[in-house]
Design an enzyme around this catalytic site. Structure first.
Site, PDB file in Angstrom:
ATOM      1  N   ASP A 111     -10.544  46.458 -65.961  1.00 23.09           N
ATOM      2  CA  ASP A 111     -10.417  45.009 -65.814  1.00 23.09           C
ATOM      3  C   ASP A 111     -11.815  44.443 -66.008  1.00 23.09           C
ATOM      4  O   ASP A 111     -12.720  45.171 -66.413  1.00 23.09           O
ATOM      5  CB  ASP A 111      -9.756  44.633 -64.474  1.00 23.09           C
ATOM      6  N   MET A 125     -14.569  39.276 -51.872  1.00 23.49           N
ATOM      7  CA  MET A 125     -13.545  38.287 -52.234  1.00 23.49           C
ATOM      8  C   MET A 125     -13.587  37.090 -51.272  1.00 23.49           C
ATOM      9  O   MET A 125     -12.547  36.590 -50.860  1.00 23.49           O
ATOM     10  CB  MET A 125     -12.146  38.945 -52.200  1.00 23.49           C
ATOM     11  N   LYS A 133      -5.441  41.514 -68.743  1.00 26.14           N
ATOM     12  CA  LYS A 133      -4.666  40.845 -69.792  1.00 26.14           C
ATOM     13  C   LYS A 133      -3.263  41.438 -69.879  1.00 26.14           C
ATOM     14  O   LYS A 133      -2.287  40.741 -70.052  1.00 26.14           O
ATOM     15  CB  LYS A 133      -5.352  41.034 -71.156  1.00 26.14           C
TER      16      LYS A 133
HETATM   17  N1  SAH Z   1     -14.232  47.900 -55.569  1.00 23.18           N
HETATM   18  C1  SAH Z   1     -15.188  46.816 -55.626  1.00 23.18           C
HETATM   19  C2  SAH Z   1     -14.661  45.582 -54.938  1.00 23.18           C
HETATM   20  C3  SAH Z   1     -13.422  44.986 -55.561  1.00 23.18           C
HETATM   21  S1  SAH Z   1     -12.879  43.525 -54.787  1.00 23.18           S
HETATM   22  C4  SAH Z   1     -16.532  47.285 -55.067  1.00 23.18           C
HETATM   23  O1  SAH Z   1     -16.600  48.353 -54.458  1.00 23.18           O
HETATM   24  O2  SAH Z   1     -17.529  46.595 -55.285  1.00 23.18           O
HETATM   25  C5  SAH Z   1     -13.654  42.278 -55.790  1.00 23.18           C
HETATM   26  C6  SAH Z   1     -14.826  41.675 -55.067  1.00 23.18           C
HETATM   27  O3  SAH Z   1     -15.927  42.542 -55.138  1.00 23.18           O
HETATM   28  C7  SAH Z   1     -15.331  40.377 -55.618  1.00 23.18           C
HETATM   29  O4  SAH Z   1     -14.569  39.269 -55.222  1.00 23.18           O
HETATM   30  C8  SAH Z   1     -16.716  40.334 -55.017  1.00 23.18           C
HETATM   31  O5  SAH Z   1     -16.677  39.948 -53.672  1.00 23.18           O
HETATM   32  C9  SAH Z   1     -17.117  41.795 -55.071  1.00 23.18           C
HETATM   33  N2  SAH Z   1     -17.957  42.144 -56.226  1.00 23.18           N
HETATM   34  C10 SAH Z   1     -17.716  43.082 -57.135  1.00 23.18           C
HETATM   35  N3  SAH Z   1     -18.740  43.196 -58.010  1.00 23.18           N
HETATM   36  C11 SAH Z   1     -19.655  42.299 -57.620  1.00 23.18           C
HETATM   37  C12 SAH Z   1     -20.959  41.944 -58.082  1.00 23.18           C
HETATM   38  N4  SAH Z   1     -21.510  42.539 -59.135  1.00 23.18           N
HETATM   39  N5  SAH Z   1     -21.631  40.966 -57.420  1.00 23.18           N
HETATM   40  C13 SAH Z   1     -21.089  40.367 -56.357  1.00 23.18           C
HETATM   41  N6  SAH Z   1     -19.869  40.664 -55.866  1.00 23.18           N
HETATM   42  C14 SAH Z   1     -19.164  41.616 -56.481  1.00 23.18           C
END
Ligand code: SAH
Length: 273
Positions: free
Chosen positions: A57, A194, A79
Site C-alpha cells: 500500500d 493514526m 487501489k
Molecule cells: N505498521 C505501521 C503503522 C501502521 S498504522 C508502523 O509500524 O509504523 C498507520 C499509522 O502509522 C499512520 O497513521 C501514522 O500514525 C503512522 N506512520 C506510519 N509511517 C509513518 C511515518 N513515516 N511518519 C509518521 N507516522 C507514520
C-alpha cells in the site's frame, strides 16, 4: 537462505491432520520501516529483490516503492481494494489467491507489520488457508519518527514507560475503545498512531481525565522522510497548531516530557518546528 517458489509447508489443522501444500508459494509479511530507504532491513531488501509478486500500500513511501524491481508483479492493495470498508478481506483473498498460484509473495507493509498494521490478521488468514508464511519485522514509525525528531520515547530523567495506542481513525469505529482515565494517569510517554483526524477528541479526553494541559506534545509528519515536519506544542494548544500548520496523515503523535528533548536532540535533523 535460498528462496524457493515451491516451499513445502505443513501444519496441523484443528482435526489433527497435516495438510500439505507443496504447490503453494510462500508469503513474506515484510515491514518496510518508516520511509527512509536505509531503514529497510537487509532481509526485507533481499526478499523484495527476489519476489515474484509484491503487494503493497502507500505507507512505505515513494523511495521504497520505486525500488521494487521491474520483474516483480506489483499490486497496489489500496487501489485493488478500493474505498470499501471491507477492503482488508479483499486484500487477504488476493494474497491467498496469488500464493495458491505457487508464487513467492512479499506483502510489504509500512513500519512493522504487527504494529497496528493488520499483519496479524493477514497471518491468521494464511494459516487458515494452509499457506506458509514468514514475518519480517520492520522498524516501526512509533519509535523511529520520534527518534528522527530528536525525541527518545524513554529517557532516565523523563519517562521510564511508554505506551503505543491507536487514535482510531478507522471509519468503521465510532466509539473509542481506549481507557482514557487510565491513559491520563499513565506516568510515561504516550505514542499515538493514526491520531491526526481524532487529535482534538484525544487531547480533550486526556485533559478531561486530569492530564496537565501544559503537557508537551509533538506531531511528526512523514517521519524519517526528507520532508519530515515536526510541530511541537502542549495539550492545550496543539489543536490550534495542527489547524494552522495543516498537519496531515501519516503522522505520529507523541505526548510527555520526552518531547522537551526535541530542542536539544532534534537540531541536526530535518523538519524542525
Ligand atoms: N505498521 C505501521 C503503522 C501502521 S498504522 C508502523 O509500524 O509504523 C498507520 C499509522 O502509522 C499512520 O497513521 C501514522 O500514525 C503512522 N506512520 C506510519 N509511517 C509513518 C511515518 N513515516 N511518519 C509518521 N507516522 C507514520
Amino acid at each position: 537462505m535460498p528462496i524457493n517458489n515451491f516451499i513445502t509447508s505443513s501444519f496441523e489443522n484443528t482435526t489433527g491432520f497435516a495438510i500439505m501444500t507443496d504447490n503453494y508459494g510462500k508469503v513474506y509479511l515484510v515491514g518496510s520501516g518508516p520511509g527512509d530507504p536505509e531503514l529497510l532491513t537487509l532481509k526485507a531488501r533481499r526478499l523484495i529483490d527476489s519476489a515474484d509478486v509484491v503487494i503493497y500500500d502507500q505507507l512505505p513511501g515513494e523511495a521504497i516503492l520505486s525500488s521494487i524491481p521491474q520483474k516483480a508483479e506489483k499490486i497496489d492493495a489500496g487501489k485493488y481494494a478500493g474505498d470499501h470498508t471491507l477492503s482488508q478481506d479483499r486484500i487477504n483473498e488476493l494474497i491467498v489467491e496469488k500464493a495458491k498460484e505457487g508464487k513467492m509473495i512479499v506483502r510489504l507493509k509500512g513500519g512493522d507489520p504487527y504494529v497496528f498494521g493488520r499483519g496479524g490478521e493477514e497471518g491468521q488468514e494464511l494459516v487458515k488457508a494452509g499457506i506458509g508464511f514468514e514475518i519480517v519485522p520492520g522498524i516501526t514509525s512509533a519509535i523511529s519518527a520520534p527518534a528522527y525528531a530528536g525525541i527518545p520515547v524513554t529517557h532516565r530523567d523523563h519517562a521510564s514507560m511508554v505506551t503505543f495506542i491507536t487514535g482510531h481513525e478507522d471509519p468503521t469505529k465510532e466509539e473509542s475503545g481506549l481507557d482514557w482515565e487510565t491513559l491520563a494517569k499513565f506516568p510515561g510517554t504516550i505514542v499515538i498512531l493514526m491520531g491526526v483526524k481524532m487529535l482534538e477528541r484525544n487531547v480533550n479526553e486526556l485533559m478531561r481525565h486530569g492530564k496537565d494541559p501544559s503537557t508537551p506534545i509533538a506531531l511528526i509528519e512523514r517521519g524519517t522522510r526528507p520532508d519530515q515536519r515536526v510541530t511541537v506544542g502542549t495539550l492545550e494548544n496543539i489543536v490550534a497548531l495542527k489547524k494552522e500548520r495543516k498537519v496531515k496523515t501519516p503522522a505520529i503523535t507523541i505526548i510527555g516530557d520526552v518531547v522537551k528533548l526535541h530542542d536539544e536532540l532534534g537540531e541536526q535533523f530535518p523538519g524542525r518546528s
